[in-house]
Design an enzyme around this catalytic site. Structure first.
Site, PDB file in Angstrom:
ATOM      1  N   ASP A   1       0.821  -1.226   0.000  1.00  0.00           N
ATOM      2  CA  ASP A   1       0.000   0.000   0.000  1.00  0.00           C
ATOM      3  C   ASP A   1       0.851   1.271   0.000  1.00  0.00           C
ATOM      4  OD1 ASP A   1      -2.165  -1.611   0.122  1.00  0.00           O
ATOM      5  OD2 ASP A   1      -2.723  -1.131   2.190  1.00  0.00           O
TER       6      ASP A   1
HETATM    7  P1  NAP Z   1       0.764  -4.030   3.075  1.00  0.00           P
HETATM    8  O1  NAP Z   1       0.053  -3.079   2.194  1.00  0.00           O
HETATM    9  O2  NAP Z   1       0.013  -4.663   4.176  1.00  0.00           O
HETATM   10  O3  NAP Z   1       1.392  -5.176   2.133  1.00  0.00           O
HETATM   11  C1  NAP Z   1       2.218  -6.147   2.670  1.00  0.00           C
HETATM   12  C2  NAP Z   1       2.699  -7.020   1.536  1.00  0.00           C
HETATM   13  O4  NAP Z   1       3.667  -7.901   2.091  1.00  0.00           O
HETATM   14  C3  NAP Z   1       1.611  -7.862   0.905  1.00  0.00           C
HETATM   15  O5  NAP Z   1       1.383  -7.458  -0.412  1.00  0.00           O
HETATM   16  C4  NAP Z   1       2.136  -9.314   1.001  1.00  0.00           C
HETATM   17  O6  NAP Z   1       2.061  -9.899  -0.299  1.00  0.00           O
HETATM   18  C5  NAP Z   1       3.597  -9.129   1.437  1.00  0.00           C
HETATM   19  N1  NAP Z   1       4.022 -10.144   2.401  1.00  0.00           N
HETATM   20  C6  NAP Z   1       3.368 -10.618   3.472  1.00  0.00           C
HETATM   21  N2  NAP Z   1       4.091 -11.539   4.112  1.00  0.00           N
HETATM   22  C7  NAP Z   1       5.249 -11.651   3.434  1.00  0.00           C
HETATM   23  C8  NAP Z   1       6.401 -12.440   3.591  1.00  0.00           C
HETATM   24  N3  NAP Z   1       6.525 -13.327   4.594  1.00  0.00           N
HETATM   25  N4  NAP Z   1       7.423 -12.288   2.711  1.00  0.00           N
HETATM   26  C9  NAP Z   1       7.315 -11.420   1.683  1.00  0.00           C
HETATM   27  N5  NAP Z   1       6.240 -10.638   1.474  1.00  0.00           N
HETATM   28  C10 NAP Z   1       5.216 -10.749   2.341  1.00  0.00           C
HETATM   29  O7  NAP Z   1       2.044  -3.370   3.727  1.00  0.00           O
HETATM   30  P2  NAP Z   1       2.564  -1.858   3.771  1.00  0.00           P
HETATM   31  O8  NAP Z   1       2.931  -1.382   2.405  1.00  0.00           O
HETATM   32  O9  NAP Z   1       3.570  -1.821   4.857  1.00  0.00           O
HETATM   33  O10 NAP Z   1       1.303  -0.980   4.182  1.00  0.00           O
HETATM   34  C11 NAP Z   1       0.782  -0.986   5.482  1.00  0.00           C
HETATM   35  C12 NAP Z   1      -0.717  -0.967   5.422  1.00  0.00           C
HETATM   36  O11 NAP Z   1      -1.222  -1.308   6.706  1.00  0.00           O
HETATM   37  C13 NAP Z   1      -1.277   0.391   5.064  1.00  0.00           C
HETATM   38  O12 NAP Z   1      -2.455   0.273   4.321  1.00  0.00           O
HETATM   39  C14 NAP Z   1      -1.567   0.987   6.442  1.00  0.00           C
HETATM   40  O13 NAP Z   1      -2.534   2.007   6.416  1.00  0.00           O
HETATM   41  C15 NAP Z   1      -2.069  -0.239   7.162  1.00  0.00           C
HETATM   42  N6  NAP Z   1      -1.958  -0.178   8.616  1.00  0.00           N
HETATM   43  C16 NAP Z   1      -0.901   0.453   9.170  1.00  0.00           C
HETATM   44  C17 NAP Z   1      -0.808   0.548  10.530  1.00  0.00           C
HETATM   45  C18 NAP Z   1       0.341   1.313  11.139  1.00  0.00           C
HETATM   46  O14 NAP Z   1       0.158   1.932  12.172  1.00  0.00           O
HETATM   47  N7  NAP Z   1       1.513   1.281  10.518  1.00  0.00           N
HETATM   48  C19 NAP Z   1      -1.783  -0.051  11.364  1.00  0.00           C
HETATM   49  C20 NAP Z   1      -2.841  -0.755  10.759  1.00  0.00           C
HETATM   50  C21 NAP Z   1      -2.915  -0.788   9.376  1.00  0.00           C
HETATM   51  P3  NAP Z   1       2.068 -11.493  -0.445  1.00  0.00           P
HETATM   52  O15 NAP Z   1       0.907 -11.986   0.330  1.00  0.00           O
HETATM   53  O16 NAP Z   1       1.936 -11.726  -1.932  1.00  0.00           O
HETATM   54  O17 NAP Z   1       3.369 -11.976   0.075  1.00  0.00           O
END
Ligand code: NAP
Length: 456
Positions: free
Chosen positions: A384
Site C-alpha cells: 500500500d
Molecule cells: P501491506 O500493504 O500490508 O502489504 C504487505 C505485503 O507484504 C503484501 O502485499 C504481502 O504480499 C507481502 N508479504 C506478506 N508476508 C510476506 C512475507 N513473509 N514475505 C514477503 N512478502 C510478504 O504493507 P505496507 O505497504 O507496509 O502498508 C501498510 C498498510 O497497513 C497500510 O495500508 C496501512 O494504512 C495499514 N496499517 C498500518 C498501521 C500502522 O500503524 N503502521 C496499522 C494498521 C494498518 P504477499 O501476500 O503476496 O506476500
C-alpha cells in the site's frame, strides 16, 4: 492515619513523564517503557493505602487474573499481531474508565458537577472500548476488514448517539422521562456502547491506524475525566498524558495519510468503493541471481520495507544485505513510510532491533526527493505504501501520500505471491516495465540474494 498516597502519586507522575520523554528516542525507548511500567505498578500499589478503600476481596483476585492474562498474552503475541493487542488493551483502559463512571453514577450521591464529568468520561470511554473491540476483530481477521456499510448508516449512528446522550441528560436532570431517572443509566450505557460499535464498522483497511490512535487518545481523556470525578489526581495526570500523546499521534498519522480526523467522527471516514479497476501490464518474475547482479552494479539502492518484512522477520537479513552493499561501495538508504507495517514506528522498531544505523533511515519526504537518482528500489514486503493508486481518485488509498518508488530507475519487489496490501487493491507499480518480482518469503529471498552477491 497520615495519607501518604498523594506525595507518592506525585512521584509516579514524574516517573510517567520521564518514561514518556525517554520513549521519544529509539535509543532510550526501552528504558522509557520500564519507567512508565514501574510508575504504573507504584500507582496501583499506593492506591491500596487510599483511606477508606474497601472490597479488597474483589480487587486482589481481579488484579491477579488481569496480570496473568496480560503477562502470558504479551509473552505469546507475535510482533505482527501487536496492533490488535494494542487496540484491545487500549480498549480495556477505556472500559475501566467507563466502569468507574458507572459505579460513581449508580452511587447517586455524586455532586451534579462530578456526575457530569463522569458521564462525559463514560461517553468517551464507551465509544473507545466498543470501537477498540471492532478494531481488534478487524485486525485479527475475525470480521471483514473492509468497510461494513448499510443504508442510512450515518443517520442511524447519529440517532443512536443522540438518544444515548439524551438518557445521560435525563439522569443528570433527574427528569424521570419514560422511566425513573436512575434507570436511565442502562439505556445510556447500551446506546453509547452501541454507537461506538456502529461508528467503527464503516472504517476499514488503510484507515485503521488513525482510528486506533484516536481511540488511544480517547481512552486517555476518559481516564482523565474519571480521575476528576473521583478526585484521583494520578489518574487525571496519567489520563492527560495519554490523551495528549494520543492526540498528537492521531494528528501526525492523519497528516501522514492525508485523512481528516473530523471525518472519522462524522462517520463518513473510510467509506471507499470496492475495487473495480483493472491494471494493465504483466508481472515479470526475476531470479535471486539476477537481483544480485543488478545490485552488484548499482551505485544507489533504496530499501523500502513494509509489513511483509515484519511478517517474514527479515530485518536481520536486510541488515546483512545492506552491510554487504555498503562494503562494496554502494550508497544505500531506507525509505520509511510512517504507516508501513501495522503500527506506528513499526519499521523503525524492527530495523533498530537488527542494529541498522539510524542515519540510513530517510522519512517519506526525504526519500521522495531521492528516488529519481535511485538505481534499484528494493521493495521488501511493502505494498500500500508504494501503491500509485493512491494518486487515483475513488480508490481506497486515494489521497494517502506514498513513497514515490515508481520514480526510481528500477524496482525489485520481494513478496510471496499475488497477495494484496492491507487496503485490498491492485498495485500498478508491480505491473510497470521497470519492475521485477522476486517471489518467495522475504527472509528466504534475501538469504539467496546475499549468497549470490557474495559470489560476485
Ligand atoms: P501491506 O500493504 O500490508 O502489504 C504487505 C505485503 O507484504 C503484501 O502485499 C504481502 O504480499 C507481502 N508479504 C506478506 N508476508 C510476506 C512475507 N513473509 N514475505 C514477503 N512478502 C510478504 O504493507 P505496507 O505497504 O507496509 O502498508 C501498510 C498498510 O497497513 C497500510 O495500508 C496501512 O494504512 C495499514 N496499517 C498500518 C498501521 C500502522 O500503524 N503502521 C496499522 C494498521 C494498518 P504477499 O501476500 O503476496 O506476500
Amino acid at each position: 492515619m497520615i495519607d501518604v498516597t498523594q506525595p507518592i502519586y506525585v512521584l509516579t507522575i514524574v516517573a510517567f513523564v520521564i518514561g514518556l520523554i525517554r520513549m521519544g528516542n529509539p535509543a532510550t525507548a526501552r528504558s522509557g517503557i520500564l519507567w512508565a511500567g514501574i510508575a504504573m505498578a507504584f500507582s496501583i500499589a499506593v492506591t491500596f493505602f487510599v483511606p477508606g478503600i474497601s472490597n479488597l476481596v474483589l480487587i486482589l483476585p481481579a488484579i491477579l487474573i488481569g496480570a496473568l492474562i496480560g503477562y502470558f498474552a504479551a509473552k505469546k503475541v507475535a510482533i505482527v499481531d501487536m496492533p490488535q493487542m494494542v487496540a484491545i488493551y487500549n480498549g480495556m483502559g477505556a472500559g475501566a474508565a467507563s466502569s468507574i463512571a458507572a459505579i460513581e453514577l449508580i452511587r447517586l450521591g455524586t455532586s451534579p458537577f462530578n456526575a457530569t464529568i463522569a458521564l462525559a468520561g463514560a461517553i468517551i470511554g464507551n465509544v473507545s472500548i466498543a470501537g477498540s473491540v471492532i478494531a481488534f476483530l478487524k485486525l485479527q481477521g475475525w470480521i471483514r476488514q473492509k468497510p461494513i456499510t448499510f443504508n442510512l448508516q450515518q443517520a442511524v449512528n447519529l440517532i443512536v448517539a443522540a438518544v444515548g446522550v439524551f438518557f445521560g441528560i435525563v439522569y443528570l436532570t433527574h427528569s424521570n422521562f419514560l422511566l425513573p431517572y436512575r434507570d436511565a443509566l442502562s439505556p445510556f450505557f447500551v446506546l453509547t456502547i452501541g454507537y461506538g460499535l456502529l461508528m467503527a464498522l464503516p472504517i476499514g483497511g488503510a484507515d485503521m491506524p488513525v482510528l486506533i490512535s484516536l481511540y488511544n487518545a480517547m481512552t486517555g481523556i476518559a481516564v482523565g475525566l474519571e480521575g476528576f470525578a473521583i478526585s484521583n489526581y494520578a489518574m487525571v495526570v496519567a489520563g492527560i498524558l495519554v490523551g495528549a500523546a494520543g492526540t498528537i499521534l492521531t494528528l501526525a498519522m492523519a497528516t501522514a495519510m492525508n485523512r481528516s480526523v473530523g471525518g472519522i467522527l462524522a462517520g463518513g471516514f473510510g467509506k471507499t468503493q470496492e475495487e473495480t479497476r483493472t491494471v494493465s501490464g504483466n508481472l515479470k518474475p526475476i531470479s535471486s541471481e539476477d537481483v544480485a547482479v543488478m545490485l552488484a552494479y548499482a551505485s544507489t539502492v533504496a530499501i523500502v520495507p513494509g509489513f511483509g518484512m515484519a511478517s517474514a522477520q527479515a530485518q536481520f537479513k536486510v541488515r546483512d544485505l545492506v552491510d554487504l552493499l555498503i562494503g562494496r561501495g554502494v550508497k544505500v538508504f531506507f525509505a520509511i513510510h510512517p504507516v508501513a507495517g501495522r503500527m506506528p514506528g513499526h519499521m523503525n522498531v524492527l530495523l533498530a532491533e537488527a542494529g541498522v544505523p539510524y542515519d540510513l533511515l530517510e522519512d517519506r519526504d526525504e526519500a521522495n526527493r531521492a528516488f529519481q537518482d535511485v538505481d534499484i528500489a528494493l521493495v521488501i514486503g511493502a505494498n500500500d505504501v508504494v501503491n500509485p493508486a493512491a494518486r487515483i481518485q475513488g480508490t481506497a488509498l486515494y489521497g494517502m501520500p506514498i513513497l514515490d518508488v515508481d520514480k526510481s530507475k528500477n524496482v525489485v519487489v520481494l513478496k510471496r505471491g499475488s497477495g494484496k496490501g492491507f487496503a485490498g487493491i491492485e498495485n500498478d507499480l508491480f505491473y510497470m516495465d521497470k519492475t521485477k518480482m522476486l517471489y518467495g518469503d522475504a527472509q528466504g529471498s534475501l538469504s539467496k540474494v546475499i549468497q549470490e552477491l557474495k559470489k560476485l
